[in-house]
Every structure is written in structure tokens, then in C-alpha cells.
Design an enzyme around this catalytic site. Structure first.
Site, mmCIF file in Angstrom:
data_model
loop_
_atom_site.group_PDB
_atom_site.id
_atom_site.type_symbol
_atom_site.label_atom_id
_atom_site.label_comp_id
_atom_site.label_asym_id
_atom_site.label_seq_id
_atom_site.Cartn_x
_atom_site.Cartn_y
_atom_site.Cartn_z
ATOM 1 N N SER A 32 0.797 -1.233 0.000
ATOM 2 C CA SER A 32 0.000 0.000 0.000
ATOM 3 C C SER A 32 0.824 1.275 0.000
ATOM 4 O O SER A 32 0.262 2.370 -0.076
ATOM 5 C CB SER A 32 -0.959 0.009 1.191
ATOM 6 O OG SER A 32 -2.134 -0.690 0.874
ATOM 7 N N LYS A 35 0.074 3.730 -2.695
ATOM 8 C CA LYS A 35 -0.911 4.815 -2.603
ATOM 9 C C LYS A 35 -0.253 6.184 -2.463
ATOM 10 O O LYS A 35 -0.902 7.210 -2.703
ATOM 11 C CB LYS A 35 -1.875 4.527 -1.459
ATOM 12 C CG LYS A 35 -2.730 3.276 -1.731
ATOM 13 C CD LYS A 35 -3.677 2.974 -0.586
ATOM 14 C CE LYS A 35 -4.584 1.785 -0.908
ATOM 15 N NZ LYS A 35 -4.136 0.515 -0.362
ATOM 16 N N SER A 92 -6.397 3.180 4.060
ATOM 17 C CA SER A 92 -5.742 2.412 3.006
ATOM 18 C C SER A 92 -6.759 1.631 2.167
ATOM 19 O O SER A 92 -6.536 0.475 1.807
ATOM 20 C CB SER A 92 -4.690 1.459 3.592
ATOM 21 O OG SER A 92 -3.702 1.153 2.622
#
Length: 342
Positions: A32, A35, A92
Site C-alpha cells: 500500500s 498509494k 488504506s
């Protein structure tokens, strides 16, 4: 695939001096942390005037179908880009990351192309993205060095969006979501940035902190637990905030090294096995939280400071968004990671 020593570094945002570093050129699954690039690419669209923070982000079938962690919104439901950024960076949410990408570029593949173009433009020489959320996929990789470049670029180029990385959590009015970054509110001066986990990458964290005018960024990849990545991130940030930097190299002076750096490391066997899971389970307190051992991290003995985020009025009907979903980063459960194909 190599199972490398955990890459990490801490760097001064202004001078680019590297106070400590290890295996910073080793390719790693970004999970993640991807991101951060999704956010940066979106900030560029905001800067160009293509979008505003009030622009609607409409959930599509493609976005809604992504695995947890997610908000569980349904196709057709909409939220502002402001709310979407909060959900993506605090919780997330994988579905929200894809919806943002589709809003920016018209489709997920077009947005991914834009992510890679931006990565190349700012000097992320050993990174490649194949989705906006970091879920396991062939050919997605980065390095600690490249993540440091990305984090520093975000902080330098878009200081007006710094609050998105420093919120303690958000509320929809029905459910509260604390920030997965355990340093926010607990480490003096912590102001970002993002966590990430998949089995193949381990527990990862890009962190930032500012004290007395000094700003530093740390990267920790492949830690063995939520608590472990927070403790190590705190150690690195404290080092960067308190060292004088004398004799330390700047990032550009560190030449590529590491025999396995061109292969993507895979730590699945070390991270997602019954023994490791048992150790993590035992290292929790009485309410189930990962124990933090760092002397630089303190408890929050007050209610979290939450910001608001939610659906645009009129699109809330028939939603499962408030159901208890999986918590965590790109994924909290072991997901088979395909062998990368380059």
C-alpha cells in the site's frame, strides 16, 4: 526470488543527507505504499486544474470489486475527492484508490500509465506500478531509495496537502477509522506518511517527522510486524532529527549496490507462516493492539482528533460501507503473490 535484508533509510528532506541506510536499491513489493504515488499523481491533477478537492469520485463496478481493505461502497455512490483521499491514506482503502485513479485519468490502466510517467519524471529509476492500490500483481516493484524520493517530492512540491498524511483518523459519522500509521499522535513531530503490508513484502512504512525546522523521512521495508515497523521507523526518525549529519553522504552520492537488487525480494515464507503469526499474536496487549517497544513512542491518552469523510448527500442509500470490513493495508490476509514477469 531473493529474501534480502530489510531495506531502510532515513534522509533529511532539505539537505538530502542520508543518516543511515541499508539495501536501498533492493527491489521490493510496494504494497500500500503504492498509494503515495496514487496521491502524488492526483495532486498533480489538482495542480493542473483538472480537478478540485470537491470533484466527485464515483464508485465503479471495477473499483467496488477490489479486495479489502476497502470502504465497501457500491457502484454509483459518490464522494468528494477530499473524502476519497482521506479514506485512501488513513484507512488504506483499495476500492477508493482505484476510484480516484479512474476519476483522474478515465480508467485504471490510463491512471497506472500516468503513475509510471510521474515516477520516471521525478527520478524513481527502479520502480514500476501496475495498479493504484498496491495489491499483489506481477511486475509491481519499488526500492527504499525511490520511496524516499517520492516522499520528499510530495513534501516539497505539495506542502498544502501535508495534512492528509497526518490525520489521526476520520469518521463517517457512523464509524471511526484510526490512522494505520502508529506514529501519528504518538511520536513527537510525526506528520506522515503511509503504511503497507502484503505477505511478499512484509510490514512496510514510509514515515516523516518535523522538529525545530528539521524535516526527515524514513523508509522501513520488510519488518516482521505492525509494532516492529513502527518501532524501527521511530528509531530512524529520532536519529535523523537529532544527528548533525557531518560526513554523511547525500542520496545522489550513493551508487547502486547489492547483488540481488534487480530481482524483487519475496519474504512470504518469513512473514506468513504459522510460527510468525503466533509470535505476532503473542506480542499484543490486553485489547489486542501490537505492543510498541520504542522509547520514542508514547500513548495517546485522549480521544483521537478525527476529520470527517463520507458519501455525497443523496448517494448514501443501500450501502454496506459501515459494515465491519477487513482492517489494514493493501491486504491483511495472506494473498498469493504471482511470480513477477518482467
Amino acid at each position: 526470488m531473493p529474501s534480502a535484508a530489510n531495506p531502510q533509510l532515513v534522509i533529511d528532506v532539505n539537505s538530502l543527507k542520508v543518516y543511515e541506510q541499508r539495501e536501498i536499491y533492493q527491489k521490493w513489493y510496494p504494497a500500500s505504499l503504492t498509494k503515495l504515488m496514487t496521491a502524488y499523481t492526483t495532486f498533480r491533477a489538482l495542480k493542473s486544474g483538472q480537478l478540485t478537492l470537491e470533484s466527485p469520485v464515483v464508485m465503479t463496478k471495477n473499483a467496488a470489486g477490489k479486495p479489502p481493505s476497502k470502504m465497501f461502497y457500491k457502484p454509483g455512490q459518490a464522494l468528494t475527492l477530499d473524502s476519497a483521499l482521506k479514506m485512501m491514506l488513513i484507512k488504506s482503502a483499495n476500492d477508493i484508490a482505484v476510484a480516484i485513479g479512474e476519476t483522474v485519468s478515465g480508467s485504471e490502466p490510463a491512471f497506472v500509465n500516468q503513475m509510471n510517467a510521474e515516477a520516471a519524471r521525478i527520478g524513481m529509476t527502479a520502480s514500476h506500478f501496475v495498479n493504484p492500490n498496491g495489491l499483489p500483481a506481477p511486475g509491481q516493484y519499488t526500492t527504499a531509495r525511490d520511496l524516499a524520493i517520492l516522499a520528499i517530492t510530495i513534501k516539497r512540491e505539495f506542502p498544502q496537502y501535508a495534512p492528509y498524511f497526518a490525520y489521526e483518523g476520520f469518521t463517517t459519522g457512523k464509524k471511526n477509522y484510526p490512522n494505520l500509521n502508529m506514529l501519528i499522535g504518538r511520536f513527537d513531530g510525526a506528520d506522515g506518511m503511509k503504511t503497507g503490508f502484503i505477505c511478499a513484502a512484509g510490514f512496510n512504512q514510509v514515515s516523516s517527522a518535523t522538529r525545530n525546522g528539521r524535516a526527515v523521512v524514513s523508509v522501513v521495508l520488510g519488518a516482521d510486524s505492525l509494532g516492529g515497523r513502527a518501532d524501527e521507523s521511530a528509531r530512524l526518525l529520532q536519529l535523523g532529527l537529532t544527528s548533525n549529519g557531518a560526513g554523511k553522504p547525500v542520496l545522489g552520492q550513493i551508487a547502486p549496490y547489492g547483488e540481488t537488487r534487480d530481482m524483487v525480494a519475496d519474504v512470504s515464507k518469513e512473514i506468513c507462516n504459522p510460527k510468525a503469526a503466533k509470535v505476532r499474536s503473542e506480542n499484543r496487549d490486553e485489547v489486542g493492539r501490537q505492543k510498541l517497544l520504542s522509547p520514542y513512542i508514547h500513548e495517546i491518552n485522549r480521544p483521537l482528533n478525527l476529520v470527517s469523510a463520507g458519501l455525497i448527500a443523496g448517494t448514501e442509500a443501500d450501502t454496506n460501507s459501515q459494515l465491519a470490513g477487513a482492517q489494514g493495508d493493501a491486504a491483511n490476509v495472506p494473498i498469493p503473490v504471482p511470480r513477477p514477469v518482467f
